[in-house]
Design an enzyme around this catalytic site. Sequence first.
Site, PDB file in Angstrom:
ATOM      1  N   GLU A  46      -5.689  -1.404   4.770  1.00 20.42           N
ATOM      2  CA  GLU A  46      -5.130  -1.603   6.288  1.00 20.42           C
ATOM      3  C   GLU A  46      -5.468  -2.951   6.670  1.00 20.42           C
ATOM      4  OE1 GLU A  46      -6.032   0.575  10.576  1.00 20.42           O
ATOM      5  OE2 GLU A  46      -7.291   0.844   8.859  1.00 20.42           O
ATOM      6  N   LYS A 115       0.944   2.080  12.950  1.00 21.95           N
ATOM      7  CA  LYS A 115      -0.151   3.282  12.965  1.00 21.95           C
ATOM      8  C   LYS A 115      -0.013   3.933  14.007  1.00 21.95           C
ATOM      9  CE  LYS A 115      -5.228   3.609  12.591  1.00 21.95           C
ATOM     10  NZ  LYS A 115      -6.419   2.869  12.370  1.00 21.95           N
ATOM     11  N   CYS A 168      -4.769   5.000   7.694  1.00 19.72           N
ATOM     12  CA  CYS A 168      -6.234   5.275   8.123  1.00 19.72           C
ATOM     13  C   CYS A 168      -6.464   6.792   9.050  1.00 19.72           C
ATOM     14  CB  CYS A 168      -6.886   4.168   8.762  1.00 19.72           C
ATOM     15  SG  CYS A 168      -8.776   4.462   8.705  1.00 19.72           S
TER      16      CYS A 168
END
EC number: 6.3.5.1
Length: 641
Positions: A46, A115, A168
């Site tokens: 990330e 995200k 994540c």
Amino acid sequence: MDYGFVKVAAAIPHVLVADCFYNIQQIKGLIHKASEKGVQIIAFPELSVTSYTCFDLFTQQTLLRNAEKALLQLVDETGNSGILSIVGCPLVTENRLINAAVIFQCGKIVAVVPKTYLPNYKEFQEQRWFTSADDLNSDTIIIGNQSYPLGRHLIFAQDKIKIGIEICEDLWVPVPPSSLLAIQGANLLFNISASNELIGKHHYLRSLISQQSARCLAGYIYSSAGFGESSTDLVFAGNGIIAENGKILNESERFCMEEQLIISEIDIQNLQNDRLTNTSFSQENVGLSQKNYTVIPVTLPEFSGKLTRPIDPHPFIPSGDALNERCNEIFHIQVAGLVKRLLHTHAQTAIIGISGGLDSTLALLVAVMTFDALHISRKHIIGITMPGFGTTGRTYNNAVNLIHSLGVTLREISIKDACIQHFKDIHHDMNVHNVTYENSQARERTQILMDVANQENGLVIGTGDLSELALGWATYNGDHMSMYGVNGSIPKTLVKYLVEWVALHKVDETSRLTLLDIIDTPISPELIPADENGNIKQKTEDLVGPYELHDFYLYHFLRFGSTPSKIYYLAQKAFTGKYDNVTIKRWLHTFFRRFFQQQFKRNCLPDGPKVGSISLSPRGDWRMPSDAMATLWLKEIEGLE
């Protein structure tokens, strides 16, 4: 042929905080290294273009402008590589900053996945800088001077390979985006992450990745930030983990100060087979997903054909401590099944034919444990040894010694006179040792067991195992039949370890020595007279082939529906140096020929507990017509080289 394998990688580059152009050089180097190793898809951590720990520097135009410039340079400088790359980078769209995964190959950006779930608790403050994918209005983003697809509802596809991406925290929520992507068809799930290390967190992370890959019946490739991130308040260990349907295939060294490239292969064919057979998965709960998913075609490099993932030659047998746990659990399942059957039938005794071989020994051990659990004297177990024309002193003595040392009631009933009379009755020359000669003995033994069970209000406990059922290596209405078969879903290769486990953990020294000798005795039905030295002359594995090969074939055929050519390919990898190609092919042909021919025996099996993921019960796991043809399978085997 690739046989459904896709070579993937989780990369962990060395980064410097906010040094975008240094970072992309490290990323570029790993992309080239992965390409040389035949990797088709690679994922980086990330925000790896800038590093994750830039914090309020994410509000600085200098960083954001150079991050985009560095990203475009990275895409351009890797233009000679067809590998599909997934790299984390902060990007601006709609006057908002997103934490993005950028997908590119062959010098072109394919799309951008933002995200969705931004952690904003304890050490995480991502909502301070970033906007969630759910709050974006546009489904495109401008990078440089060009527009690209944008959104979390993107699937990248080539034929049966379907790729989904999350970032994540997306994995840690109750309904991860990867779950919805899997429902929509994604079978390769990538997560680019920057999860920091805490005591106990790594164990939970591994469990989470393993479980998500299992729930989604998918490959899951996880790449997390490592050395080079700021250690002001946090430490990042560099986790690269590749999992497939609940099993971790490969993972990185934690706290390594060097860059890492974690490579393995995901078996798309096996995953697709599981999705086809698992009808719960196909009942798509798409109510969870209100938005249509966009499929973006990609062209992956060809598979290199070289597997790095190990192929277990003994897939039914776990290694290390897991084997002890497996043995203990199997016995509990067998005992629980037999307890229920004894109580239901009000049987007062258990009748078992004891040959001195592995299978009957295992059945006897299960009976002993069952009677102990019921607090019934072991004397109510009647172990019957039935010497015949092929019985050797070694197996006979082992049978008798084991019955005595376990405290079971012994009966000895020779079958010789009865069989001789039977041969006279049907006019069979007893010097002709053909199938009639052999099967008559097996059926005589079964008749004795059944009749003694009637006498003693007992239950005949079957001894045949899964491998014998697969090959039809049993006499129809002979040892094929019982009143309850406790070993019916245990493969031959595992039977040995179960007996050994009892020998090492559950019995006295006398029984232990007998059990260990039984383990070392060649597998044989002992239906043909012994040789001139009194040794076993009829060895099963000389006739039908090594059981470790047949169990390998059985596992891949039933568990994954694998084709003969793929099984052959995997067996070559698994048994390198032990069996040559001619041997593997020969017994593969035998396996499929016998498997189809002998279905009629499996279609009338007695009841017995399912123990593992593979069973041949006609009432549950395997239903096949007795007259199904093996033509297609055998023809494919004949064409193998």
